[in-house]
Scaffold this motif. Structure first.
Motif, short mmCIF file in Angstrom:
data_model
loop_
_atom_site.label_atom_id
_atom_site.label_comp_id
_atom_site.label_asym_id
_atom_site.label_seq_id
_atom_site.Cartn_x
_atom_site.Cartn_y
_atom_site.Cartn_z
N UNK A 250 0.85 -1.20 0.00
CA UNK A 250 0.00 0.00 0.00
C UNK A 250 0.88 1.24 0.00
N UNK A 251 0.78 2.05 -1.01
CA UNK A 251 1.50 3.32 -1.06
C UNK A 251 0.77 4.21 -2.05
N UNK A 252 0.22 5.30 -1.55
CA UNK A 252 -0.59 6.17 -2.42
C UNK A 252 0.24 6.80 -3.53
N UNK A 253 1.54 6.88 -3.33
CA UNK A 253 2.38 7.43 -4.40
C UNK A 253 2.31 6.55 -5.64
N UNK A 254 2.03 5.24 -5.42
CA UNK A 254 1.87 4.30 -6.53
C UNK A 254 0.40 4.01 -6.81
N UNK A 255 -0.38 3.83 -5.74
CA UNK A 255 -1.78 3.41 -5.90
C UNK A 255 -2.65 4.50 -6.49
#
Lengths: 392, 178
Positions: A250-255
């Motif tokens: 989980x990482x919003x920089x990717x997701x």
């Protein structure tokens, strides 16, 4: 490998609702307050432990020592007056508040941010993430008796604070990202001075690898301890490095890429054991990612361009009725701002969503029973919680 | 599945209001209180909205309503849905969802303390959360006047100069007039 196996026969009985029947009069149990003033507490909160011998049978978290009523205060401020308040929600990584608030205002007011400002915002957020991880790596060593790591990491963090001061004029609360863009441009020669800081940091981090991550005491006390079952990630709202340590990337920089993260080349660090050691190694990996990202941003970002969009006269700035939610990946997981406007010159409601709200409350209370008293500090630090974002 | 398709699928079954998209990844929708639980359960178990991002309230005092906002996220599809439930301000009571997301208990405890919205059955709902010994109106309600409260409760520090923020900013930012 040492594995702490709690003696369940010592446990108090539970009633039908799962509430433990603890009678302190028997002398079998003892209440022990860890915090609010305690080296093993991450900031201004406390954990009320019920112990049987040196085993913890119940833990209740208590917050409220740092409530400043920011969300209420912001309802009485114009949109620009809110800007110097938001960074104060979280001391160690204040820039996420600035970014999320600014982006929420821009979203509802229909303001487009110049490209240069989006690169600068990404740079600032990665510098803030780096600093937050310095505090973590120092803190987790400190919680397990490795005092030197805290000193080294504080020194390295201070070097990055010099760059913050050079760029923004402030060391802790930068107030650099404001609705419409950022307050300025990179100073002359900034890249070279930043490279010095990053190279020094890498040298110290090599030492941290030797002194902490290869240390048998550190490994013994963190491997297999404080394991979070990945099945708990969704019910307990676990995000960021705490989830990545359990194999969920989980990482919003990717997701959900924001700012310029879709133009940057990076991988997020993960681990599989989901214990204290895994959470520390993920953050160690994330520091290196941040260092690489800062170098990449400085290489790729435009050399010049407007830093601010035109914004309305701030004294008469009214934003149409609406609501939005802006999020980003801070060093501890998902950070977000829920902003509601009602057509006046003041926000109707601002709600700050910090990852510590779930990690330090429901999750910590779930993880504490069955641990040894001496492991509670490391467990709490390993979740990387900052109480100010719980009570705001 | 796009947000619009999801809305079309669930609209009748859960009496959803109009979908209010905010770009492709975020949308808001209103649902009657009696349909909330069914909607949340279906979104979580069938449509992948497994992450409760936040639960908070907005006070629409002039309309006599509290708005509860449940923010859910589907990570795989990068979709966030804000679900609004309007409550009568005079009977401020919501339905606890701590059995769907244990972490909701913390949000509900805060809402009880700060807005006076009750969630019967939620763990430790009546225990003090942030405030200690608070006897006044729940402070996040719009009718709680924080300025009047602080003037009545705390003494002014001698020697302190206070500017009217609007006038002060006007003189600093726009000295030639606005």
């Amino acid at each position: 490998m040492f594995n702490f196996k709690p003696d369940r026969t010592q446990y108090p009985a539970a009633d039908a609702d799962g509430k433990l029947e603890i009678d302190l009069e028997t002398g079998k149990y003892l209440k022990l307050w860890q915090g609010p003033n305690h080296p093993g507490i991450t900031g201004n909160m406390s954990v009320e432990l019920t112990v049987c011998g040196d085993e913890v049978v119940e833990g209740k978290t208590h917050v409220g020592y740092l409530h400043r009523g920011f969300e209420k205060l912001m309802e009485r401020r114009t949109f620009i007056q809110v800007f110097p308040i938001v960074c104060r929600v979280c001391v160690p990584e204040p820039d996420f508040n600035e970014y999320c608030y600014a982006a929420a205002v821009e979203d509802l007011a229909g303001i487009e941010v110049p490209e240069y400002a989006t690169w600068m915002r990404t740079l600032i957020l990665e510098m803030g993430r780096f600093n937050s991880y310095m505090m973590f790596l120092g803190g987790i060593g400190g919680a397990l008796g490795l005092g030197i790591t805290g000193q080294w990491m504080t020194y390295v963090r201070d070097l990055m604070l010099d760059r913050f001061e050079e760029l923004t004029g402030a060391r802790i609360y930068h107030m650099f990202i404001l609705p419409g863009g950022v307050r300025g441009h990179l100073p002359e020669g900034f890249e070279a001075r930043m490279e010095e800081v990053l190279s020094t940091a890498e040298r110290y981090l090599d030492d941290i690898d030797k002194v902490m991550f290869s240390n048998s005491v550190f490994k013994t006390r963190t491997k297999g301890v404080g394991v979070i079952d990945p099945k708990l990630f969704e019910p307990y709202g676990v995000t960021g490095p705490n989830a990545r340590a359990g194999g969920v990337a989980k990482d919003l920089r990717k997701d959900s890429p924001y700012l310029v993260y879709d133009q940057l080349d990076f991988e997020v660090a993960t681990a599989t054991d989901s214990d204290i050691f895994a959470r520390a190694t993920v953050r160690r990996g994330d520091v290196q990612t941040s260092i690489d990202l800062i170098r990449q941003i400085l290489r790729k970002m435009p050399k010049d361009g407007p830093a601010m969009a035109r914004i309305p006269n701030v004294l008469h700035w009214k934003i149409p009725r609406g609501e939005t939610y802006i999020k980003g990946e801070c060093s501890r997981g998902e950070y977000g701002y829920y902003l509601v406007t009602d057509g006046t010159g003041y926000p109707r409601r601002i709600n700050v969503r910090g990852p510590s709200y779930t990690h330090a409350m429901a999750l910590l209370e779930h993880l504490i029973p069955g641990t040894n008293i001496s492991d509670v500090a490391a467990l709490m630090v390993s979740l990387h919680t900052y109480p100010p974002e719980i009570e705001r | 599945m796009e947000m619009r398709h999801l809305h079309a699928l669930l609209k009748q079954r859960h009496s959803l209001g109009q979908l209010e998209p905010k770009g492709g990844k975020l949308a808001f929708v209103t649902v009657p209180r009696e349909n909330l639980r069914g909607l949340l359960t279906e979104l979580r178990d069938v449509h992948g909205f497994t992450h409760l991002v936040l639960l908070t309230a907005v006070d629409w005092m002039e309309d006599g309503l509290f708005q509860l906002t449940y923010m859910l996220n589907n990570r795989g599809r990068d979709m966030t849905l804000g679900i609004r439930v309007m409550l009568d301000r005079q009977e401020a009571q919501g339905d606890s969802i701590h059995d769907l997301w244990p972490t909701a208990a913390t949000y509900q405890r805060e809402l009880k303390e700060m807005f006076g919205i009750d969630f019967p059955g939620s763990p430790r709902i009546d225990e003090e959360f942030i405030l200690e010994g608070w006897t006044d109106l729940p402070p996040y309600r719009r009718d709680f006047d924080s300025l009047a409260y602080s003037q009545q409760t705390y003494a002014e520090r001698p020697g302190r100069v206070t500017h009217d923020p609007r006038e002060y900013m006007k003189s600093k930012l726009y000295p030639d007039g606005v």
